[in-house]
Design a protein around this motif. Structure first.
Motif, PDB file in Angstrom:
ATOM      1  N   GLY A 236     -43.974 -15.489  -1.483  1.00 28.46           N
ATOM      2  CA  GLY A 236     -43.580 -14.126  -1.839  1.00 28.46           C
ATOM      3  C   GLY A 236     -42.073 -13.987  -1.977  1.00 28.46           C
ATOM      4  N   ARG A 237     -41.651 -12.740  -2.035  1.00 20.59           N
ATOM      5  CA  ARG A 237     -40.234 -12.410  -2.190  1.00 20.59           C
ATOM      6  C   ARG A 237     -39.370 -13.073  -1.094  1.00 20.59           C
ATOM      7  N   ALA A 238     -40.012 -13.240   0.084  1.00 19.12           N
ATOM      8  CA  ALA A 238     -39.287 -13.772   1.242  1.00 19.12           C
ATOM      9  C   ALA A 238     -38.757 -15.188   1.008  1.00 19.12           C
ATOM     10  N   ALA A 261     -47.689 -17.227  -6.713  1.00 19.43           N
ATOM     11  CA  ALA A 261     -46.553 -16.374  -6.328  1.00 19.43           C
ATOM     12  C   ALA A 261     -46.963 -14.916  -6.408  1.00 19.43           C
ATOM     13  N   THR A 262     -46.214 -14.078  -5.700  1.00 18.61           N
ATOM     14  CA  THR A 262     -46.443 -12.643  -5.837  1.00 18.61           C
ATOM     15  C   THR A 262     -45.647 -12.149  -7.050  1.00 18.61           C
ATOM     16  N   ARG A 263     -45.954 -10.925  -7.442  1.00 20.17           N
ATOM     17  CA  ARG A 263     -45.210 -10.373  -8.578  1.00 20.17           C
ATOM     18  C   ARG A 263     -43.729 -10.195  -8.219  1.00 20.17           C
ATOM     19  N   GLN A 279     -53.630  -8.456  -9.357  1.00 21.32           N
ATOM     20  CA  GLN A 279     -54.244  -7.545 -10.325  1.00 21.32           C
ATOM     21  C   GLN A 279     -53.746  -7.802 -11.742  1.00 21.32           C
ATOM     22  N   THR A 280     -52.449  -8.034 -11.872  1.00 26.42           N
ATOM     23  CA  THR A 280     -51.880  -8.285 -13.208  1.00 26.42           C
ATOM     24  C   THR A 280     -51.519  -9.753 -13.379  1.00 26.42           C
ATOM     25  N   GLY A 281     -52.079 -10.595 -12.518  1.00 28.14           N
ATOM     26  CA  GLY A 281     -51.861 -12.036 -12.636  1.00 28.14           C
ATOM     27  C   GLY A 281     -53.194 -12.736 -12.645  1.00 28.14           C
ATOM     28  N   VAL A 294     -45.709 -13.128   2.238  1.00 26.47           N
ATOM     29  CA  VAL A 294     -46.398 -12.211   1.313  1.00 26.47           C
ATOM     30  C   VAL A 294     -46.819 -10.993   2.133  1.00 26.47           C
ATOM     31  N   SER A 295     -46.435  -9.790   1.687  1.00 22.63           N
ATOM     32  CA  SER A 295     -46.740  -8.608   2.507  1.00 22.63           C
ATOM     33  C   SER A 295     -48.230  -8.249   2.473  1.00 22.63           C
ATOM     34  N   GLY A 296     -48.883  -8.494   1.299  1.00 20.68           N
ATOM     35  CA  GLY A 296     -50.307  -8.168   1.192  1.00 20.68           C
ATOM     36  C   GLY A 296     -50.541  -6.820   0.535  1.00 20.68           C
ATOM     37  N   ILE A 298     -51.946  -4.161  -2.169  1.00 18.63           N
ATOM     38  CA  ILE A 298     -53.321  -4.174  -2.717  1.00 18.63           C
ATOM     39  C   ILE A 298     -53.387  -4.905  -4.060  1.00 18.63           C
ATOM     40  N   GLN A 299     -52.315  -4.793  -4.848  1.00 20.94           N
ATOM     41  CA  GLN A 299     -52.347  -5.464  -6.153  1.00 20.94           C
ATOM     42  C   GLN A 299     -52.363  -6.982  -5.987  1.00 20.94           C
ATOM     43  N   HIS A 300     -51.777  -7.471  -4.906  1.00 20.32           N
ATOM     44  CA  HIS A 300     -51.829  -8.922  -4.660  1.00 20.32           C
ATOM     45  C   HIS A 300     -53.210  -9.303  -4.108  1.00 20.32           C
ATOM     46  N   VAL A 313     -48.610 -16.501   6.788  1.00 25.35           N
ATOM     47  CA  VAL A 313     -47.432 -16.699   7.634  1.00 25.35           C
ATOM     48  C   VAL A 313     -46.448 -15.598   7.260  1.00 25.35           C
ATOM     49  N   ASN A 314     -46.147 -14.747   8.236  1.00 25.65           N
ATOM     50  CA  ASN A 314     -45.258 -13.622   7.953  1.00 25.65           C
ATOM     51  C   ASN A 314     -44.540 -13.255   9.250  1.00 25.65           C
ATOM     52  N   LYS A 315     -43.254 -12.917   9.131  1.00 26.34           N
ATOM     53  CA  LYS A 315     -42.562 -12.643  10.403  1.00 26.34           C
ATOM     54  C   LYS A 315     -42.803 -11.224  10.903  1.00 26.34           C
TER      55      LYS A 315
END
Ligand code: FAD
Length: 347
Positions: A236-238, A261-263, A279-281, A294-296, A298-300, A313-315
């Motif tokens: 993700g963005r992270a 990857a996320t958007r 959703q768009t991938g 990745v935050s999660g 809904i579109q992902h 894995v997320n902090k």
């Protein structure tokens, strides 16, 4: 099933069962029918029961002929492979394909026309449905009866049951992650389908010249295709940079995984957009999905929630991805990935 529908549905589906014949709008690459098309054939089997299935291929040169051989032996219910072969069909353009589907439908009077919900299917099928003057149903994930389907709505947060009440053909795209491809190919090889070249002399410049193929830019990769991979590792963005995504690529190589990857990561330019899941991938449903940073949203989730095992894995312990994860690790990905790289053995 509502009781007031029951008498209608029974007679309706019984009368239909006798007339079911399905046409698959098939995609091929390198001389093989693509796995997503094999999933569409598996979906057609659910509709067709024991009725036969026809497969329509278009292309040019030896690769379409080789793909036709593959189509003829990929599934026992495939009885006929129709091949449209011409130089101008080398690349799949919706304008030509739609007219070919219309012509084949006029001759074959199929009850159903199906394609996988890939870029190819999503490009071709709606246009073909428009020229045949029917409404297509998209992203089918379950076939309850020949004209009763389930498809996700609201980015996969709800499932909608749709009854098709229009005229034949009933046209639809199916989610390939919901139907198992390549069923018993040995039985099919024992009794291959007939391969017929179809006459496409009606394809004039007015149809073919409406659009022009310019180029294809795709990432050459040794790793499995994102849509079919057994393991997907998503960043993700992270991840913060294209450079850091290389860490994920190294891990993917060790695990024989595809990278997603996320958007947010795509929009930030860390990776090309063909890696976007959601959703768009791409819609994926691997055996194992590992999400780093990745935050999660809904579109992902719409693109990966059907994965068999989800690891996150997320902090941030409150990140929504943990609500769908089977295993969660509250940690800094910049510590976890190097440790995994060290501990996971080479493939
Ligand atoms: P963020 O939401 O910013 O999350 C980053 C996460 O990383 C946070 O949870 C944070 O706690 C964690 N983190 C930060 N640093 C670390 C670290 N060092 N270690 C571990 N964790 C860390 N999104 C898609 O992905 N796919 C789509 O197809 C898609 N389609 C969309 C369509 C529409 C119409 C719209 C409006 C949005 C769409 N989105 C899509 C965007 C979506 O809403 C989210 O913005 C996006 O998914 C967020 O991406 P992210 O999780 O990478 O980023």
């Amino acid at each position: 099933s509502s009781p007031c529908f029951a008498p209608f549905r029974t007679t309706f589906s019984q009368s239909i069962r006798r007339f079911i014949s399905t046409l698959i709008v098939a995609e091929h690459d390198g001389g093989f029918v693509k796995p997503s098309t094999l999933s569409a054939i598996a979906a057609a089997e659910v509709v067709s029961k024991e009725n036969s299935i026809s497969v329509l291929l278009a292309g040019s040169g030896p690769s379409v002929e080789k793909a036709a051989q593959h189509a003829a032996t990929c599934h026992p219910l495939v009885s006929e492979v129709l091949v449209a072969k011409a130089e101008e069909l080398e690349h799949p353009m919706a304008e030509s394909w739609a007219e070919i589907v219309k012509m084949v439908q006029q001759k074959g009077s199929y009850s159903h026309i199906m394609a996988a919900s890939t870029s190819f299917g999503k490009n071709i099928l709606p246009r073909a449905a428009a020229v045949l003057d029917v409404s297509p149903i998209t992203d089918v994930v379950q076939i309850s009866e020949p004209r009763l389907f389930v498809r996700p709505i609201y980015a996969g947060n709800a499932l909608c049951t749709v009854q098709y009440t229009g005229l034949d053909p009933c046209m639809m795209t199916i989610r390939s992650t919901s139907f198992q491809g390549e069923v018993n190919p040995d039985a099919a090889k024992a009794n291959p389908a007939t391969i017929t070249q179809i006459d496409i002399s009606f394809l004039n410049q007015e149809i073919v010249g409406k659009s022009k193929w310019l180029s294809l830019s795709s990432q050459e990769s040794e790793r499995p295709d994102l849509g079919n991979a057994r393991v997907v590792i998503t960043g993700g963005r992270a991840l913060k940079s294209a450079e850091n995504f290389k860490l994920l690529e190294k891990l993917a190589e060790k695990l024989g995984a595809a990278v997603g990857a996320t958007r947010a990561a795509v929009d930030a330019g860390y990776v090309p957009n063909d890696l976007q899941v959601g959703q768009t991938g791409k819609i994926v449903a691997p055996e194992l999905y590992i999400a780093f940073g990745v935050s999660g949203a809904i579109q992902h989730l719409a693109g990966m929630r059907d994965s068999k095992v989800i690891v996150a894995v997320n902090k941030d312990a409150d990140a929504p991805i943990f609500q769908v994860a089977d295993y969660g690790l509250v940690a800094d990905l910049f510590e976890v990935i190097p440790e995994l790289l060290e501990k996971v053995p080479e493939k």
